[in-house]
Each structure stands twice: as C-alpha cells, then as structure tokens.
Design an enzyme around this catalytic site. Structure first.
Site, PDB file in Angstrom:
ATOM      1  N   GLU A 196       0.824  -1.209   0.000  1.00 21.48           N
ATOM      2  CA  GLU A 196       0.000   0.000   0.000  1.00 21.48           C
ATOM      3  C   GLU A 196       0.860   1.261   0.000  1.00 21.48           C
ATOM      4  O   GLU A 196       0.395   2.350  -0.295  1.00 21.48           O
ATOM      5  CB  GLU A 196      -0.966   0.007   1.178  1.00 21.48           C
TER       6      GLU A 196
ATOM      7  N   HIS B 272       6.638   1.533  11.451  1.00 24.23           N
ATOM      8  CA  HIS B 272       6.516   0.270  10.711  1.00 24.23           C
ATOM      9  C   HIS B 272       7.783  -0.078   9.928  1.00 24.23           C
ATOM     10  O   HIS B 272       7.896  -1.194   9.408  1.00 24.23           O
ATOM     11  CB  HIS B 272       5.338   0.319   9.736  1.00 24.23           C
TER      12      HIS B 272
ATOM     13  N   ASP C 268       0.100   4.033  18.932  1.00 21.78           N
ATOM     14  CA  ASP C 268      -0.562   3.987  17.635  1.00 21.78           C
ATOM     15  C   ASP C 268      -1.457   2.745  17.570  1.00 21.78           C
ATOM     16  O   ASP C 268      -1.130   1.696  18.145  1.00 21.78           O
ATOM     17  CB  ASP C 268       0.502   3.931  16.541  1.00 21.78           C
TER      18      ASP C 268
ATOM     19  N   HIS D 167      -1.874   0.702  15.199  1.00 16.40           N
ATOM     20  CA  HIS D 167      -1.201  -0.402  14.512  1.00 16.40           C
ATOM     21  C   HIS D 167       0.108  -0.744  15.223  1.00 16.40           C
ATOM     22  O   HIS D 167       0.850   0.138  15.649  1.00 16.40           O
ATOM     23  CB  HIS D 167      -0.930  -0.020  13.054  1.00 16.40           C
TER      24      HIS D 167
ATOM     25  N   ASP E 184      -4.697   7.035  15.897  1.00 17.36           N
ATOM     26  CA  ASP E 184      -5.678   6.289  15.128  1.00 17.36           C
ATOM     27  C   ASP E 184      -6.466   5.285  15.966  1.00 17.36           C
ATOM     28  O   ASP E 184      -7.253   4.505  15.426  1.00 17.36           O
ATOM     29  CB  ASP E 184      -5.040   5.590  13.925  1.00 17.36           C
TER      30      ASP E 184
ATOM     31  N   TYR F  55      -5.755   9.010  11.010  1.00 18.03           N
ATOM     32  CA  TYR F  55      -6.230   9.239   9.645  1.00 18.03           C
ATOM     33  C   TYR F  55      -7.653   9.776   9.567  1.00 18.03           C
ATOM     34  O   TYR F  55      -8.184   9.940   8.475  1.00 18.03           O
ATOM     35  CB  TYR F  55      -6.087   7.935   8.837  1.00 18.03           C
TER      36      TYR F  55
END
Length: 343
Positions: free
Chosen positions: A118, A160, A196, A198, A285, A324
């Site tokens: 992505e 990440h 976060d 994620h 997020d 986001y």
C-alpha cells in the site's frame, strides 16, 4: 512544549494507495500534519521550529546500509528503468523463495525492501523521510539538553519501518533512532511506548534482542489488523531482550476503559524496569472515527492518556506516527500533549 516540523514533508505525496482492491488517495497525506500544526498554534502550545539538518550517523549506526542506499537511489533507478508511474511493489519474496538474494533490477529490488504494497514512493520521498528524521533528532537533542519534553511532528511516520524494509507509510524508523540517540547520550535504559493503533513492528524488530531498550505497544489484534503477522502477546523478546518486548493486542471495538488498562500496565512495567528516558510513538488512530482502525477512543480520552504518561516523570520525546480521521488528528494529538503537560 517545543515542536519540530519541516515543510519538506510535502515532497512525499504519492497519488495513489492500494486499499480494498482499488486505488485511492493515500490515507497518509500532507493535510494530516497541517491539522496538527494548526491546532498547536490555536492552543498556544509553544514554538514550532524547523529542525537542524539530519545527522546520518545515528541512522547508519542502526539501520541496514543497503536499505538506506536503496531509499536514496530508488527513484532515479525506477525512472532510469523506464517506469512511468510511482514506485509500488509488485513482486515480493515469500515462503520457498530466496530471501537473502537482492535482485539487481529495480522492480525486484523494490519488492525485496518492501513489506506492504500500500506504501508508494515518489520523487520527494527520500527528502521527506530525511526531514522527518531531522525533526525527531532535534526533539531528542532538546530533551537531552534538559527540557522535560519535545514533540517531533514527523511525516512520513516511522514505526513500521524495520532495519531493512519499508511499509505502512514508513521509511525510516524515527522512534528507534531517537531511542538509540538517548542510549548514546548516556541513558542506561530507554523505553519506547507505542500507542498507535497499529503495532510498531519495525521498532520491535530493531530492538527485539536487546535488553537496554524496552518496547511496549498498544494495538489492534494482529488477527484482525495490519501488520497482521506480528504483534502477539507472546512475543516477549529474545536473548538479551527477553522480557523487554511487551505487546498489548486488543480486539475490535475496544473502548477506553480496556485500552487504559493496557496503558497503565505498560506504564507500570516501564516504571518497574527503571527507564531513564521515554520515547512515545504518538499515533492517534485509536480514535473512534478513524477510517482504517477499530478502537473506540473519544477525543477526551487522549487528554487522560497524556496525563497518565506524564505522571511517569520521565524525559520524553513524542514522535508523530499515525492518525487518519483527518479533521480530528490535530485535536486528538494536542489533547494528549496538553494532558501530558498538565500531569
């Protein structure tokens, strides 16, 4: 609290992201940090200044040299090969393939260094990533000089990215380099708290076998959320790092009560471990209206979370990661920073 921010973040804005089987405007876009900066000004949160130039010494000392060279030259190689569009990984190594042989042709090289397709790269990505790192480094230096805390308004984010792979919108792991700079500056033990939504797979990868950096991550359960293949509670570190990796995966629909329990446990472990400095991977997020997450935190919850983090009393560097729900990103980020300062 002083904020470090570079206008060069605008140089990274790929025009498409692969999501749900179609190409969409990337969720990670320049307006995210503009909302944060505007909210910082509105709330009178302190000076917002440009960072000093990036120092590649700490970056090269922590990350793979071949990977860094790839990031620096990928765009030129891509265009020299006749590629018309932006860089998107179309081929990636998988089970049964040679994971230790790096292709020479750029299309294969991109796949080798990427773990999530992505994430696209464009002409200005490397410059933007360096400017993001520069903000993180300047924030660390301010705190190392005696300030209680500083905020690096980083874009692109970093948690990440591993030693040798990009993905999840991340290219250089800002939080990891900041943690290493704290160690190099004399902090015996450094904690990285990743809030976060994620999992911070890149930060975990970098410090998994080390006992001098404790990593704690609150995130969506990997059975249900990116990065999917890492972030389980039984991943506790290896070798010297055994016990220094703390994952708190949580189910879809998790609200603040459960999330705050995990935060309190992470804080208790960081305190008991004896951290001398704290790096916070500040993603917002976990917010209830975030389009690519499934926690249910309200904006006011971030204020309380910041208060809890602030009560640790540690020298703290905040490094911006995800978030986001564009129009709420500024509110939620600044709420956490205000909660921290009020602790």
């Amino acid at each position: 609290m002083r904020t470090f921010f570079s206008e060069d973040h605008r140089l990274h804005f790929p025009q498409a992201e692969l999501s749900g089987g179609e190409f969409v405007t990337p969720f990670e876009r320049p307006s995210r940090v503009e909302y944060v900066r505007n909210r910082l000004v509105e709330r009178g949160m302190g000076d917002i200044v440009a960072p000093d130039p990036v120092d590649m010494g700490p970056v090269r000392g922590l990350l793979d040299q071949g990977y860094l060279k790839f990031l620096e030259t990928a765009w030129e190689e891509w265009k020299a090969a006749g590629m018309a569009g932006e860089i998107i990984a179309a081929n990636v190594p998988s089970r049964g393939m040679h994971m230790d042989r790096i292709p020479e042709f750029i299309d294969g090289k991109v796949g080798y260094y990427c773990h999530a397709s992505e994430t696209a790269m464009t002409r200005g990505t490397w410059t933007a990533a360096l400017s993001s790192m520069a903000s993180a480094q300047s924030a660390q230096r301010l705190v190392a000089g005696g300030e209680r805390a500083a905020f690096a308004l980083c874009r692109p984010p970093g948690h990440h990215s591993t030693r040798d792979q990009y993905g999840g919108y991340c290219f250089l792991n800002n939080a990891a380099v900041v943690a290493q700079m704290c160690r190099d500056g004399g902090a015996a033990r450094v904690a990285v708290l990743d809030i976060d939504f994620h999992h911070g797979n890149g930060t975990q990868d970098i410090f998994y076998e080390r006992g001098d950096v404790l990593f704690a991550s609150l995130h969506g359960a990997p059975e249900h959320s990116y990065p999917y293949y890492i972030g389980y509670a039984d991943e506790r570190g290896h070798g010297a790092g055994d016990g220094c990796n703390l994952n708190y995966p949580m189910a879809p629909g998790t609200g603040y009560d459960r999330w705050a329990e995990a935060l309190d446990d992470a804080i208790a472990n960081i305190t008991a471990w004896g951290a001398d400095a704290l790096v916070v991977s500040l993603g917002v997020d976990a917010y209830k209206e975030d389009p690519i997450s499934f926690f249910k935190l309200d904006s006011s919850d971030f204020t309380d979370a910041g208060r809890r983090i602030g009560q640790m009393g540690l020298p703290t560097v905040f490094v911006m990661e995800g978030g986001y729900a564009i129009e709420a990103v500024g509110i939620n980020t600044v709420n956490l920073l205000e909660g921290f300062e009020g602790a």
